[in-house]
Write a protein that holds these residues in place. Structure first.
Motif, PDB file in Angstrom:
ATOM      1  N   PRO A 102      -5.570  -0.161   0.517  1.00  9.69           N
ATOM      2  CA  PRO A 102      -5.949   0.809  -0.522  1.00  9.69           C
ATOM      3  C   PRO A 102      -5.886   2.234  -0.008  1.00  9.69           C
ATOM      4  CG  PRO A 102      -7.914  -0.212   0.414  1.00  9.69           C
ATOM      5  CD  PRO A 102      -6.737  -0.927   1.017  1.00  9.69           C
ATOM      6  N   ASN A 103      -5.813   3.177  -0.925  1.00  9.14           N
ATOM      7  CA  ASN A 103      -5.862   4.584  -0.551  1.00  9.14           C
ATOM      8  C   ASN A 103      -7.222   4.903   0.057  1.00  9.14           C
ATOM      9  OD1 ASN A 103      -3.269   5.288  -1.485  1.00  9.14           O
ATOM     10  ND2 ASN A 103      -4.025   5.530  -3.571  1.00  9.14           N
ATOM     11  N   TYR A 104      -7.239   5.823   1.009  1.00  5.33           N
ATOM     12  CA  TYR A 104      -8.494   6.259   1.612  1.00  5.33           C
ATOM     13  C   TYR A 104      -9.249   7.175   0.647  1.00  5.33           C
ATOM     14  CZ  TYR A 104      -6.796   4.633   6.165  1.00  5.33           C
ATOM     15  OH  TYR A 104      -6.339   3.863   7.202  1.00  5.33           O
ATOM     16  N   THR A 105     -10.565   7.182   0.768  1.00  2.00           N
ATOM     17  CA  THR A 105     -11.376   8.144   0.029  1.00  2.00           C
ATOM     18  C   THR A 105     -11.352   9.483   0.763  1.00  2.00           C
ATOM     19  OG1 THR A 105     -13.427   7.630   1.219  1.00  2.00           O
ATOM     20  CG2 THR A 105     -12.895   6.280  -0.715  1.00  2.00           C
ATOM     21  N   ILE A 144     -11.040  10.569   9.513  1.00  2.00           N
ATOM     22  CA  ILE A 144      -9.772  10.459  10.241  1.00  2.00           C
ATOM     23  C   ILE A 144      -9.428  11.790  10.898  1.00  2.00           C
ATOM     24  CG2 ILE A 144      -7.276  10.163   9.940  1.00  2.00           C
ATOM     25  CD1 ILE A 144      -7.921   8.069   7.794  1.00  2.00           C
ATOM     26  N   ALA A 145      -9.664  12.876  10.191  1.00  2.00           N
ATOM     27  CA  ALA A 145      -9.418  14.206  10.762  1.00  2.00           C
ATOM     28  C   ALA A 145     -10.306  14.442  11.973  1.00  2.00           C
ATOM     29  CB  ALA A 145      -9.663  15.284   9.706  1.00  2.00           C
ATOM     30  N   ALA A 146     -11.549  13.964  11.903  1.00  2.00           N
ATOM     31  CA  ALA A 146     -12.474  14.125  13.031  1.00  2.00           C
ATOM     32  C   ALA A 146     -11.964  13.380  14.257  1.00  2.00           C
ATOM     33  CB  ALA A 146     -13.865  13.627  12.640  1.00  2.00           C
ATOM     34  N   VAL A 147     -11.418  12.201  14.049  1.00  2.00           N
ATOM     35  CA  VAL A 147     -10.855  11.420  15.167  1.00  2.00           C
ATOM     36  C   VAL A 147      -9.646  12.139  15.754  1.00  2.00           C
ATOM     37  CG1 VAL A 147      -9.699   9.267  15.791  1.00  2.00           C
ATOM     38  CG2 VAL A 147     -11.704   9.208  14.298  1.00  2.00           C
ATOM     39  N   MET A 148      -8.801  12.673  14.885  1.00  2.00           N
ATOM     40  CA  MET A 148      -7.623  13.409  15.361  1.00  2.00           C
ATOM     41  C   MET A 148      -8.029  14.627  16.179  1.00  2.00           C
ATOM     42  SD  MET A 148      -5.043  13.355  12.070  1.00  2.00           S
ATOM     43  CE  MET A 148      -4.336  11.822  11.447  1.00  2.00           C
ATOM     44  N   ARG A 207     -12.594  19.094   3.456  1.00  2.00           N
ATOM     45  CA  ARG A 207     -12.798  18.091   2.405  1.00  2.00           C
ATOM     46  C   ARG A 207     -12.399  18.645   1.045  1.00  2.00           C
ATOM     47  NH1 ARG A 207     -15.786  15.810  -1.452  1.00  2.00           N
ATOM     48  NH2 ARG A 207     -16.177  13.552  -1.334  1.00  2.00           N
ATOM     49  N   ASN A 208     -12.734  19.892   0.786  1.00  2.00           N
ATOM     50  CA  ASN A 208     -12.325  20.522  -0.473  1.00  2.00           C
ATOM     51  C   ASN A 208     -10.804  20.548  -0.586  1.00  2.00           C
ATOM     52  OD1 ASN A 208     -14.997  21.020  -1.129  1.00  2.00           O
ATOM     53  ND2 ASN A 208     -14.984  23.106  -0.310  1.00  2.00           N
ATOM     54  N   TYR A 209     -10.145  20.826   0.527  1.00  2.00           N
ATOM     55  CA  TYR A 209      -8.684  20.823   0.535  1.00  2.00           C
ATOM     56  C   TYR A 209      -8.151  19.424   0.200  1.00  2.00           C
ATOM     57  CZ  TYR A 209      -4.016  20.247   2.493  1.00  2.00           C
ATOM     58  OH  TYR A 209      -2.697  19.902   2.670  1.00  2.00           O
ATOM     59  N   ILE A 210      -8.725  18.399   0.830  1.00  2.00           N
ATOM     60  CA  ILE A 210      -8.263  17.033   0.611  1.00  2.00           C
ATOM     61  C   ILE A 210      -8.462  16.608  -0.843  1.00  2.00           C
ATOM     62  CG2 ILE A 210      -8.815  14.609   1.100  1.00  2.00           C
ATOM     63  CD1 ILE A 210      -6.991  15.859   3.155  1.00  2.00           C
ATOM     64  N   VAL A 211      -9.617  16.925  -1.408  1.00  2.00           N
ATOM     65  CA  VAL A 211      -9.894  16.570  -2.806  1.00  2.00           C
ATOM     66  C   VAL A 211      -8.841  17.180  -3.731  1.00  2.00           C
ATOM     67  CG1 VAL A 211     -11.508  16.877  -4.721  1.00  2.00           C
ATOM     68  CG2 VAL A 211     -12.358  16.198  -2.471  1.00  2.00           C
ATOM     69  N   GLU A 212      -8.508  18.433  -3.500  1.00  2.00           N
ATOM     70  CA  GLU A 212      -7.481  19.099  -4.317  1.00  2.00           C
ATOM     71  C   GLU A 212      -6.096  18.516  -4.049  1.00  2.00           C
ATOM     72  OE1 GLU A 212      -7.854  21.272  -6.676  1.00  2.00           O
ATOM     73  OE2 GLU A 212     -10.021  21.604  -6.443  1.00  2.00           O
ATOM     74  N   ARG A 213      -5.820  18.232  -2.780  1.00  2.00           N
ATOM     75  CA  ARG A 213      -4.491  17.738  -2.399  1.00  2.00           C
ATOM     76  C   ARG A 213      -4.233  16.344  -2.948  1.00  2.00           C
ATOM     77  NH1 ARG A 213      -0.346  16.361  -2.211  1.00  2.00           N
ATOM     78  NH2 ARG A 213       1.287  16.443  -0.628  1.00  2.00           N
ATOM     79  N   MET A 214      -5.269  15.542  -3.102  1.00  2.00           N
ATOM     80  CA  MET A 214      -5.116  14.179  -3.608  1.00  2.00           C
ATOM     81  C   MET A 214      -4.604  14.153  -5.044  1.00  2.00           C
ATOM     82  SD  MET A 214      -8.581  12.476  -1.977  1.00  2.00           S
ATOM     83  CE  MET A 214      -8.295  10.759  -2.427  1.00  2.00           C
ATOM     84  N   GLU A 215      -4.788  15.243  -5.766  1.00  2.00           N
ATOM     85  CA  GLU A 215      -4.358  15.309  -7.161  1.00  2.00           C
ATOM     86  C   GLU A 215      -2.922  15.795  -7.305  1.00  2.00           C
ATOM     87  OE1 GLU A 215      -6.315  14.152  -9.530  1.00  2.00           O
ATOM     88  OE2 GLU A 215      -7.765  13.686  -7.944  1.00  2.00           O
ATOM     89  N   LEU A 216      -2.295  16.170  -6.198  1.00  2.00           N
ATOM     90  CA  LEU A 216      -0.948  16.731  -6.238  1.00  2.00           C
ATOM     91  C   LEU A 216       0.098  15.697  -5.814  1.00  2.00           C
ATOM     92  CD1 LEU A 216      -1.740  20.211  -4.644  1.00  2.00           C
ATOM     93  CD2 LEU A 216      -1.361  19.696  -7.073  1.00  2.00           C
ATOM     94  N   PRO A 217       1.372  15.944  -6.122  1.00  2.00           N
ATOM     95  CA  PRO A 217       2.430  14.981  -5.768  1.00  2.00           C
ATOM     96  C   PRO A 217       2.583  14.806  -4.256  1.00  2.00           C
ATOM     97  CG  PRO A 217       3.201  16.585  -7.399  1.00  2.00           C
ATOM     98  CD  PRO A 217       1.885  17.084  -6.902  1.00  2.00           C
ATOM     99  N   GLY A 255       0.813  -1.197   0.000  1.00  2.00           N
ATOM    100  CA  GLY A 255       0.000   0.000   0.000  1.00  2.00           C
ATOM    101  C   GLY A 255       0.853   1.256   0.000  1.00  2.00           C
ATOM    102  N   ALA A 256       0.196   2.375  -0.315  1.00  2.00           N
ATOM    103  CA  ALA A 256       0.878   3.662  -0.368  1.00  2.00           C
ATOM    104  C   ALA A 256       1.148   4.187   1.039  1.00  2.00           C
ATOM    105  CB  ALA A 256       0.016   4.664  -1.145  1.00  2.00           C
ATOM    106  N   PRO A 257       1.969   5.236   1.184  1.00  2.00           N
ATOM    107  CA  PRO A 257       2.225   5.812   2.510  1.00  2.00           C
ATOM    108  C   PRO A 257       0.947   6.316   3.159  1.00  2.00           C
ATOM    109  CG  PRO A 257       3.830   6.609   0.911  1.00  2.00           C
ATOM    110  CD  PRO A 257       2.793   5.868   0.125  1.00  2.00           C
ATOM    111  N   GLY A 258       0.882   6.176   4.482  1.00  2.00           N
ATOM    112  CA  GLY A 258      -0.235   6.718   5.235  1.00  2.00           C
ATOM    113  C   GLY A 258      -1.513   5.911   5.179  1.00  2.00           C
ATOM    114  N   THR A 259      -1.437   4.663   4.711  1.00  2.00           N
ATOM    115  CA  THR A 259      -2.646   3.840   4.631  1.00  2.00           C
ATOM    116  C   THR A 259      -2.832   2.923   5.839  1.00  2.00           C
ATOM    117  OG1 THR A 259      -1.386   2.303   3.215  1.00  2.00           O
ATOM    118  CG2 THR A 259      -2.844   3.869   2.118  1.00  2.00           C
ATOM    119  N   GLY A 260      -1.948   3.024   6.827  1.00  2.00           N
ATOM    120  CA  GLY A 260      -2.156   2.305   8.078  1.00  2.00           C
ATOM    121  C   GLY A 260      -1.353   1.037   8.266  1.00  2.00           C
ATOM    122  N   LYS A 261      -0.325   0.824   7.447  1.00  2.00           N
ATOM    123  CA  LYS A 261       0.437  -0.419   7.541  1.00  2.00           C
ATOM    124  C   LYS A 261       1.137  -0.567   8.886  1.00  2.00           C
ATOM    125  CE  LYS A 261       2.805   0.578   3.841  1.00  2.00           C
ATOM    126  NZ  LYS A 261       2.134   1.836   3.470  1.00  2.00           N
TER     127      LYS A 261
END
Length: 238
Positions: free
Chosen positions: A129-132, A139-143, A160-170, A1-7
């Protein structure tokens, strides 16, 4: 899995479960990378690898990005020695050590094809898998709950708008990116509160507990504006 997916988180939980069930003496997790296992000169790798194994005995040894241990382009790479030691320990000490290897799926598949002995000793393969976007908001709410901050629905919508945009960036890293965003939002909240009460003297300089605990939509909007206005060709994103 990718980074940050909980491994790593799952490895820690599994170690705790195995300890409670009596299958592991300690149940701790030792995280290792190539730098922890492989030396830079002849005779350096074996002691480093054995030291990490010693630390992990009675628990779980998690080798992150394990494919960096093997360099197909260099048959003299010291990583091969570390792999051989790990394979030997996995065979002879399986009653006292759990070895887990992690990394990107495509690279791990290639790594296993190069090291069939590793493939045959790893009995369980789990895809992370990557989170939606909605899951990352949860996850942010839990934090925020664990950190004792208050975030209203409008603020979560901006996040959420920030996350949607951030998911498209490197360099997007799932929950790790959420953690970084929450840290920055908390800082924005602290700066905003300081300016309101300490600098501008609002309410005689007295702020409430709610003021101190509140992360507003404006605090997340700063993050969103930052990436919307960034040059993706030169910017390294957190």
């Amino acid at each position: 899995g990718a980074p940050g997916t909980g491994k790593t988180t799952v490895a820690v939980r599994m170690g705790q479960i195995l300890a409670k069930m009596g299958y592991a003496r300690r149940g701790h997790v030792v995280l290792a990378t190539r730098d922890d296992l492989v030396g830079q000169y002849v005779g350096h790798t074996a002691p480093k690898t054995k030291e990490m194994i010693k630390k992990a005995m009675g628990g779980v040894l998690l080798v992150d990005e394990a494919y960096y241990l093997y360099n197909a382009a260099n048959d003299r790479d010291y990583g091969q020695e570390s792999i051989e030691i790990l394979l030997n320990v996995m065979e002879n000490n399986q009653d006292d050590l759990v070895v887990a290897v992690a990394g990107y799926k495509d690279r791990m598949d290639k790594f296993f094809s190069y090291i069939p002995g590793m493939m045959s000793r790893i009995g369980n393969h789990i895809d992370f898998p990557n989170y939606t976007a909605d899951e990352l908001v949860q996850i942010a709410a839990v934090m925020s709950r664990d950190l004792e901050y208050d975030i209203d629905e409008a603020s979560y919508a901006t996040f959420r708008n920030y996350i949607v945009e951030r998911m498209e960036l490197p360099f997007f890293s799932n929950a790790r990116t959420v953690r970084n965003a929450m840290d920055r939002a908390r800082m924005n909240s602290a700066i905003r509160t300081f300016e309101r009460f300490a600098i501008n003297g609002e309410n005689g300089g007295m702020c409430s507990v709610h003021d101190l605990k509140n992360i507003s939509a404006d605090d997340f909007q700063v993050l969103l504006d930052d990436i919307l206005n960034a040059d993706v060709n030169t910017r390294i994103f957190a």
